[in-house]
Scaffold this motif. Structure first.
Motif: not given
Length: 277
Positions: A118-124, A129-139, A198-204
């Motif tokens: 998620a951070d990599a996508v927000r960084a550009g 697509a992004v697939v999350a397996i049992n994602p940690v939603t809060s660092g 774990f937040e993703l903008g509209a770009g994905v």
């Protein structure tokens, strides 16, 4: 279809990063997949399962990169030298190891690996697509849980003592590296984890969520809230699946979920429109 596995060292700041590349032995590749490992001991528990996902995807025609972050596995550096930003930057580095940059790119992260995605996508990083397996939603929550291991170890056998992570957080804030369960946690890594969500903008355009658990039924309230936020963007495709199986990233013995590679591949292909005929 057979698979070719190629170990590779890629030049990066702080030393080479180790990447295992999986590719179809024959035929034109259909897409690129980057698999991101979880954090600390969870990564060791998950290597087998991630390798099985990589092989399944490569057999289906995908170019797959499974890399070790700075200070982990066979990559350069010590864990205490790692920073969150370095790990985020490595997502794009792993993606670039594929020889076909024009192919669709999917980033799949397990546990803390999903936060890195998620951070990599927000960084550009541009991902289809992004697939999350049992994602940690809060660092922040993940860091607190990790710090509790260190606090508990310092308390020793005193079962009546209250576990308090404030002292460890204060040491990190002073610029100290703290030792937890054999891992040297640097302030740069801790601060980045603390701020990650774990937040993703509209770009994905496509997001997949796979939850492995011991019981069948509805998603947890945390997962439901996160999925709700992800579905707020018009036109976005969000797929979610619950899968019965052990929490292999934290079990005492190395465990596997045999159905996971197939489920993961099916979701990747659905999100990209590259389902096999």
């Amino acid at each position: 279809m057979s698979v070719t596995c190629t170990p590779e060292f890629v030049s990066a700041a702080g030393g080479d990063r180790f990447v295992m590349r999986f590719s179809p032995a024959t035929g034109a590749p259909r897409g690129r997949l980057v698999l991101l490992q979880p954090f600390a001991e969870e990564a060791n528990k998950s290597r087998r399962m991630l390798a099985e996902i990589a092989r399944a995807a490569a057999e289906a025609g995908w170019l797959v990169a499974l890399g070790d972050y700075l200070g982990t596995g066979d990559s350069a550096g010590d864990f205490s030298e790692a920073s969150w930003q370095a790990w985020v930057d490595e997502v794009a580095l792993f993606a670039a190891t594929a020889d076909e940059p024009s192919l669709p790119l999917v980033v799949c992260g397990l546990r803390l690996g999903a936060l890195l995605a998620a951070d990599a996508v927000r960084a550009g990083l541009v991902a289809d697509a992004v697939v999350a397996i049992n994602p940690v939603t809060s660092g922040k929550q993940a860091l607190t849980q990790f710090l509790r291991l260190g606090a508990a170890a310092e308390l020793g056998q005193d079962a009546t003592a209250r576990i308090d992570t404030r002292e460890l957080r204060e040491r990190l804030a002073r610029g100290e590296t703290v030792e937890i369960a054999g891992y040297g946690l640097s302030p740069a890594l801790a601060q980045g984890m603390d701020a990650a969500e774990f937040e993703l903008g509209a770009g994905v355009a496509g997001i997949g969520w796979i939850e492995v658990g011991s019981a069948e039924g509805a998603f947890s309230p945390v997962a439901e809230r996160a999925l709700g936020r992800l579905r707020e963007h018009p036109g976005r495709q969000v797929e979610s699946v619950m899968l019965r199986g052990p929490a292999f990233w934290q079990t005492q013995e190395i465990e596997a979920v045999p159905a996971l590679p197939g489920i993961c591949l099916e979701m990747i292909e659905k999100l990209t429109g590259l389902a096999r005929a």
